[in-house]
Design a protein around this motif. Structure first.
Motif, PDB file in Angstrom:
ATOM      1  N   THR A  94       0.808  -1.217   0.000  1.00  0.00           N
ATOM      2  CA  THR A  94       0.000   0.000   0.000  1.00  0.00           C
ATOM      3  C   THR A  94       0.843   1.269   0.000  1.00  0.00           C
ATOM      4  O   THR A  94       0.322   2.358  -0.233  1.00  0.00           O
ATOM      5  CB  THR A  94      -0.927   0.026   1.226  1.00  0.00           C
ATOM      6  N   ASP A 132     -11.881   5.022  -5.968  1.00  0.00           N
ATOM      7  CA  ASP A 132     -11.869   3.865  -6.862  1.00  0.00           C
ATOM      8  C   ASP A 132     -13.138   3.859  -7.699  1.00  0.00           C
ATOM      9  O   ASP A 132     -13.673   4.915  -8.045  1.00  0.00           O
ATOM     10  CB  ASP A 132     -11.694   2.581  -6.045  1.00  0.00           C
ATOM     11  N   TYR A 174     -11.299  -0.146  -9.962  1.00  0.00           N
ATOM     12  CA  TYR A 174     -10.401  -1.200  -9.485  1.00  0.00           C
ATOM     13  C   TYR A 174      -9.143  -0.661  -8.814  1.00  0.00           C
ATOM     14  O   TYR A 174      -8.219  -1.414  -8.526  1.00  0.00           O
ATOM     15  CB  TYR A 174     -10.006  -2.155 -10.608  1.00  0.00           C
ATOM     16  N   ARG A 176      -6.498   0.401  -6.106  1.00  0.00           N
ATOM     17  CA  ARG A 176      -6.142   0.160  -4.721  1.00  0.00           C
ATOM     18  C   ARG A 176      -5.451   1.412  -4.189  1.00  0.00           C
ATOM     19  O   ARG A 176      -5.187   2.353  -4.937  1.00  0.00           O
ATOM     20  CB  ARG A 176      -5.234  -1.071  -4.607  1.00  0.00           C
ATOM     21  N   ASN A 205     -10.643  -2.093  -2.278  1.00  0.00           N
ATOM     22  CA  ASN A 205     -10.046  -3.096  -3.161  1.00  0.00           C
ATOM     23  C   ASN A 205      -8.781  -3.719  -2.576  1.00  0.00           C
ATOM     24  O   ASN A 205      -8.230  -4.656  -3.163  1.00  0.00           O
ATOM     25  CB  ASN A 205      -9.740  -2.480  -4.527  1.00  0.00           C
ATOM     26  N   ASN A 206      -8.335  -3.210  -1.441  1.00  0.00           N
ATOM     27  CA  ASN A 206      -7.170  -3.794  -0.764  1.00  0.00           C
ATOM     28  C   ASN A 206      -7.560  -4.845   0.264  1.00  0.00           C
ATOM     29  O   ASN A 206      -6.680  -5.496   0.843  1.00  0.00           O
ATOM     30  CB  ASN A 206      -6.353  -2.711  -0.061  1.00  0.00           C
ATOM     31  N   GLU A 209      -6.081  -8.230  -0.204  1.00  0.00           N
ATOM     32  CA  GLU A 209      -4.635  -8.287  -0.398  1.00  0.00           C
ATOM     33  C   GLU A 209      -3.836  -7.860   0.830  1.00  0.00           C
ATOM     34  O   GLU A 209      -2.678  -8.261   0.984  1.00  0.00           O
ATOM     35  CB  GLU A 209      -4.227  -7.374  -1.578  1.00  0.00           C
ATOM     36  N   ILE A 215      -3.633  -1.174   5.112  1.00  0.00           N
ATOM     37  CA  ILE A 215      -4.588  -0.306   4.426  1.00  0.00           C
ATOM     38  C   ILE A 215      -4.613   1.076   5.077  1.00  0.00           C
ATOM     39  O   ILE A 215      -4.604   2.102   4.374  1.00  0.00           O
ATOM     40  CB  ILE A 215      -5.996  -0.946   4.445  1.00  0.00           C
TER      41      ILE A 215
END
Length: 345
Positions: A94, A132, A174, A176, A205-206, A209, A215
């Motif tokens: 990030t 986003d 999309y 991040r 969107n994070n 992940e 984040i």
């Protein structure tokens, strides 16, 4: 005898600033370089971000790159590892700015970035929406053709939120946190009013992940980038919107992140608001009439979002005007604004 033309290739050079510069050599017209960072799987590079500027990444970062014409790769993928001793623990993704191309079937990320930069320089906006797909699909300029029907869900409520202000939509489908960070560092704020109102919604969107801490670090970096470049920016930080997910604990995780975002806003003197609370029914789920996919608002969904955001933006704009009349704008402390919970859902 006809000479055989040299094969296309990519030359990688580490510049004096410690950034990786990539250059296409002997490449046909229309060829682009696509890259990914620290990829753990053999993902299709054709859907990854386009190389647009020297890459800033910490030591140990694996940068994979390849030339493409459309979806056709030219040559084999290559990998460059940034020199030096990696940090322990490693820097989270990030905080490593990078481009993306995950929504390539709907819009061209690189082309939209250039369009946003041009529009900001031309119009010098005083209201910026940074986010986003939830932001991107709402309304406003720039518009990505030919998918106007997908990318302009509720221009009427967008107009209600931006009335009387020069506004620009810096939402990218999309995206991040790290993608928004790249955009802000590469021109999307250049030309905006130094005391612009900036509405930030990024990070959902994070969730698949990154950890909550990663984040939050990324969102803090995005807001810091805004303040560094627009010294009098008035930041309105939105909490994550609810999402219908099969992943257990998603609602609880979003609630925990939003508590931390509220604390971040209090610490930094931002305005904090959670318009997404008006998107759920009594069971905590997002009904179909407000979102076809359980996350992205429909036109009625954006109407509820706007009912919260519009007065927050108007209040910020008024405070901006008052402060500008006295002195160069500086945010005037903490103002935590919650949505009107008595409104029917």
């Amino acid at each position: 005898m006809t000479a055989v033309p040299p094969s296309p290739e990519i030359r990688a050079i580490l510049n004096n600033a410690g950034e990786l510069e990539l250059a296409a050599v002997h490449a046909p017209d229309g060829a682009v370089i696509r890259v990914d960072l620290n990829a753990e799987s053999p993902r299709m590079l054709c859907t990854q971000g386009q190389y647009l500027a020297p890459i800033q990444a910490p030591p140990g970062t694996r940068i994979r790159y390849r030339l493409f014409i459309g979806k056709k790769g030219l040559g084999e993928p290559e990998t460059f590892v940034m020199p030096g001793i990696p940090d322990v623990p490693p820097i989270p993704s990030t905080l490593i700015p990078c481009t993306q191309n995950r929504d390539f079937l709907i819009y061209d990320w690189a082309a939209r970035h250039e369009a946003v930069c041009r529009l900001v320089r031309k119009t010098q906006p005083e209201l910026l929406f940074i986010g986003d797909s939830i932001t991107h699909f709402w309304g406003g300029n720039p518009v990505d053709e030919p998918h106007r029907d997908i990318l302009q869900k509720s221009p009427e409520t967008w107009a209600a939120c931006t009335e009387g202000m020069r506004a620009t939509n810096l939402g990218f489908g999309y995206d991040r946190v790290e993608n928004a960070l790249w955009r802000l560092r590469h021109g999307e704020l250049d030309g905006a009013a130094s005391n612009a109102v900036c509405v930030v919604l990024i990070g959902t969107n994070n969730l698949a992940e990154n950890t909550d801490e990663e984040i939050l670090l990324g969102i803090r970096a995005v807001c810091g980038e805004i303040r560094n470049r627009l010294t009098g920016a008035f930041i309105i930080l939105q909490g994550f919107y609810p999402r219908n997910s099969v992943r257990e604990g998603t609602a609880e995780r979003i609630a925990a992140i939003n508590l931390r975002l509220k604390a971040l806003a209090s610490e930094q003197g931002f305005v904090y608001t959670e318009p997404g609370r008006l998107m759920t029914d009594e069971s905590g789920r997002v009904p179909e009439e407000l979102s076809a996919d359980g996350l992205h608002p429909s036109a009625p969904g954006y109407e509820r979002i706007a009912s919260v955001l519009a007065p927050v933006i108007r209040r910020a704009a008024e405070e901006r005007k008052n402060d500008a009349a006295k002195k160069p704008f500086l945010p005037s402390g903490v103002s935590v604004i919650e949505p009107p919970m008595e409104q029917s859902r």
